[in-house]
Every structure is written in structure tokens, then in C-alpha cells.
Design an enzyme around this catalytic site. Structure first.
Site, PDB file in Angstrom:
ATOM      1  N   GLU A 145       4.227   1.064   7.997  1.00 17.02           N
ATOM      2  CA  GLU A 145       3.509   1.714   8.002  1.00 17.02           C
ATOM      3  C   GLU A 145       2.454   1.277   7.284  1.00 17.02           C
ATOM      4  OE1 GLU A 145       6.414   5.548   5.896  1.00 17.02           O
ATOM      5  OE2 GLU A 145       4.764   5.227   4.741  1.00 17.02           O
ATOM      6  N   ASP A 146       2.342   0.676   6.631  1.00 14.82           N
ATOM      7  CA  ASP A 146       1.969  -0.246   5.370  1.00 14.82           C
ATOM      8  C   ASP A 146       1.524  -1.637   5.799  1.00 14.82           C
ATOM      9  OD1 ASP A 146       2.075   1.607   3.316  1.00 14.82           O
ATOM     10  OD2 ASP A 146       3.643   0.786   2.719  1.00 14.82           O
TER      11      ASP A 146
HETATM   12  N1  LIG Z   1       5.527   5.322  -7.810  1.00 13.79           N
HETATM   13  C1  LIG Z   1       4.867   4.047  -7.368  1.00 13.79           C
HETATM   14  N2  LIG Z   1       4.443   4.387  -6.005  1.00 13.79           N
HETATM   15  C2  LIG Z   1       3.586   3.162  -4.919  1.00 13.79           C
HETATM   16  C3  LIG Z   1       3.091   1.767  -6.066  1.00 13.79           C
HETATM   17  N3  LIG Z   1       2.528   1.434  -5.277  1.00 13.79           N
HETATM   18  C4  LIG Z   1       1.970   2.008  -4.434  1.00 13.79           C
HETATM   19  N4  LIG Z   1       3.645   3.031  -3.780  1.00 13.79           N
HETATM   20  C5  LIG Z   1       3.711   3.721  -3.178  1.00 13.79           C
HETATM   21  O1  LIG Z   1       2.618   4.650  -3.011  1.00 13.79           O
HETATM   22  C6  LIG Z   1       4.092   5.947  -2.295  1.00 13.79           C
HETATM   23  C7  LIG Z   1       3.540   7.418  -2.770  1.00 13.79           C
HETATM   24  O2  LIG Z   1       2.373   7.597  -3.695  1.00 13.79           O
HETATM   25  P1  LIG Z   1       1.384   9.174  -2.521  1.00 13.79           P
HETATM   26  O3  LIG Z   1       1.009   9.769  -2.282  1.00 13.79           O
HETATM   27  O4  LIG Z   1       2.969   9.641  -2.034  1.00 13.79           O
HETATM   28  O5  LIG Z   1       1.556   8.182  -1.011  1.00 13.79           O
HETATM   29  P2  LIG Z   1      -0.250   8.097  -0.660  1.00 13.79           P
HETATM   30  O6  LIG Z   1      -0.384   6.725  -1.784  1.00 13.79           O
HETATM   31  O7  LIG Z   1       0.776   6.406   0.490  1.00 13.79           O
HETATM   32  O8  LIG Z   1      -0.289   9.130   0.555  1.00 13.79           O
HETATM   33  C8  LIG Z   1       5.191   5.612  -2.009  1.00 13.79           C
HETATM   34  O9  LIG Z   1       4.848   4.747  -1.079  1.00 13.79           O
HETATM   35  P3  LIG Z   1       6.741   5.170   0.198  1.00 13.79           P
HETATM   36  O10 LIG Z   1       7.514   3.992  -0.584  1.00 13.79           O
HETATM   37  O11 LIG Z   1       6.519   4.899   1.067  1.00 13.79           O
HETATM   38  O12 LIG Z   1       7.389   6.398  -0.202  1.00 13.79           O
HETATM   39  P4  LIG Z   1       7.079   7.447   0.076  1.00 13.79           P
HETATM   40  O13 LIG Z   1       6.353   8.486  -1.480  1.00 13.79           O
HETATM   41  O14 LIG Z   1       6.327   7.842   1.133  1.00 13.79           O
HETATM   42  O15 LIG Z   1       8.288   8.650   0.074  1.00 13.79           O
HETATM   43  C9  LIG Z   1       5.514   4.454  -3.191  1.00 13.79           C
HETATM   44  O16 LIG Z   1       6.160   2.987  -2.432  1.00 13.79           O
HETATM   45  C10 LIG Z   1       3.110   2.580  -7.521  1.00 13.79           C
HETATM   46  O17 LIG Z   1       2.846   2.021  -8.678  1.00 13.79           O
HETATM   47  N5  LIG Z   1       4.535   3.618  -7.676  1.00 13.79           N
END
Ligand SMILES: Nc1nc2c(ncn2[C@@H]2O[C@H](COP(=O)(O)OP(=O)(O)O)[C@@H](OP(=O)(O)OP(=O)(O)O)[C@H]2O)c(=O)[nH]1
Ligand SMILES: [Mn+2]
Length: 179
Positions: A65-66
């Protein structure tokens, strides 16, 4: 050293190299790799999971994904099962943000047991991370919306791991969100 330890070190090293230039969205700009390592650690330490392929999938879960990683590359390096698990937890980048969120809710109940474990730990890590430090630029409303959406996904993952589900339930309860 056990062969499982060797495999896990290979996997964590691969993930660290792939995420090397990425940072979390917190004020401290924490190196991104803390997240996949933390997700794998939640599975082993709190979920009691010893299935090596689940732990590997957790370490690799955000690489496709990233980063520039492809499912084919994971298949060659780590095998079919791990690659399929990462595929299962990878959002389709062609879709809009709203559509991606909707798809996660829709797919959750149909995911394999192993993929559900990774999803549960991923959500648990991210919700705790939000509580620890609000991501840069997120309003109170955005935080609450994330909890409400995460609860919809977790609802479809229930019956997978009681310990992780209990932890998630408590976090939702603190925000007044019904699971
Ligand atoms: N809480 C938090 N999240 C962060 C941080 N930095 C990056 N993220 C990532 O951002 C995603 C959640 O934010 P969203 O607004 O939903 O995602 P987006 O920015 O990528 O569109 C998560 O992706 P993901 O792991 O792919 O999970 P999912 O939310 O898609 O299930 C999370 O891992 C941080 O400092 N705190
Ligand atoms: Mn993640």
C-alpha cells in the site's frame, strides 16, 4: 537460533528497508516501521499468536500500500501464503478514499482468519496511536469519524481473537462508540 527467528529477522529487515523514508503522521514524525513492528508485537504479545505467517504478514502489511513493493515480489521472497495475506489487507489504490473505507467494512467478514488477525491488530495499534498523539492536521471530528469507521470494520472481524477484541471494545467504549 531457531529458523523462525531467522525468518522474522529477514522479514523485519525487508519491511524496514522498504519503509526507510516514511514517517508516521504524528508531531514527532516517528519512523513508519514502528507501526508494522508494533502490529506484529500486538499479535504475539497480546493475541498469543505464534503463526509465523501471520506475524510476517503483520510486518509486511503496509509495504504494498505505501511503498514500491509488489505482491509478486512478496511472493518470490516470502512465499504464496504471506503474499496472499498482505494482498487481503491491502487497499485498492485506484479507488477513492470513501470507496476504500467502504470496501474495508464490506470485505472484513469475508477475510481469512489469518487476515482478520492482522486487521484487528492494525486497527488496535492505530486507535491507540491516535489516543497517544493526534495525527497532524486531524480535527476532533476526524478522530471521532475514524473511531466510528474503525468500529464498523472491527464488527466484521469479531469472533477471531477475544483478547484483541476486548482491547478494541474498551477503546470504542471510551469514545462512546457502539461496537
Ligand atoms: N493513528 C495514526 N495513524 C497513522 C499515523 N501515521 C500514519 N498513519 C496511518 O494513517 C492511516 C489512517 O489514516 P486515514 O486518513 O484513514 O488514511 P490515509 O491518510 O492513508 O487515507 C492508517 O493506515 P493503515 O495502517 O493502512 O490502516 P487503516 O486506517 O487503513 O486501517 C495509519 O497507519 C499516525 O501518526 N497515527
Ligand atoms: Mn497499518
Amino acid at each position: 537460533m531457531s529458523s523462525d527467528s531467522v525468518i522474522l529477522l529477514e522479514t523485519v529487515n525487508f519491511a524496514a528497508e522498504k519503509h526507510r523514508n516514511q514517517r508516521r503522521k504524528d508531531a514527532e514524525q516517528t519512523p513508519y516501521i514502528t507501526h508494522p513492528i508494533g502490529v506484529a508485537r500486538i499479535l504475539s504479545h497480546e493475541g498469543g499468536i505464534t503463526d509465523i505467517e501471520v506475524l510476517q504478514a503483520a510486518l509486511l502489511h503496509d509495504t504494498v500500500e505505501d511503498t514500491d513493493t509488489s505482491i509478486g515480489e512478496l511472493q518470490i521472497v516470502f512465499g504464496q501464503t504471506v503474499a496472499r495475506l498482505v494482498q487481503e489487507v491491502t487497499d485498492d489504490k485506484a479507488l477513492s478514499k470513501e470507496e476504500t473505507k467502504r470496501k474495508q467494512v464490506e470485505y472484513a467478514p469475508h477475510a481469512s482468519h489469518q487476515a482478520k488477525l492482522v486487521k484487528l491488530a492494525d486497527k488496535l495499534y492505530n486507535l491507540r496511536d491516535i489516543n497517544r498523539s493526534t495525527p497532524t492536521g486531524w480535527s476532533t471530528e476526524r478522530v471521532q469519524e475514524y473511531f466510528v469507521w474503525a468500529a464498523q470494520v472491527v464488527r466484521g472481524l469479531r469472533g477471531t481473537n477475544p483478547a484483541l477484541e476486548r482491547q478494541l471494545e474498551e477503546l470504542f467504549k471510551q469514545r462512546g462508540v457502539e461496537l
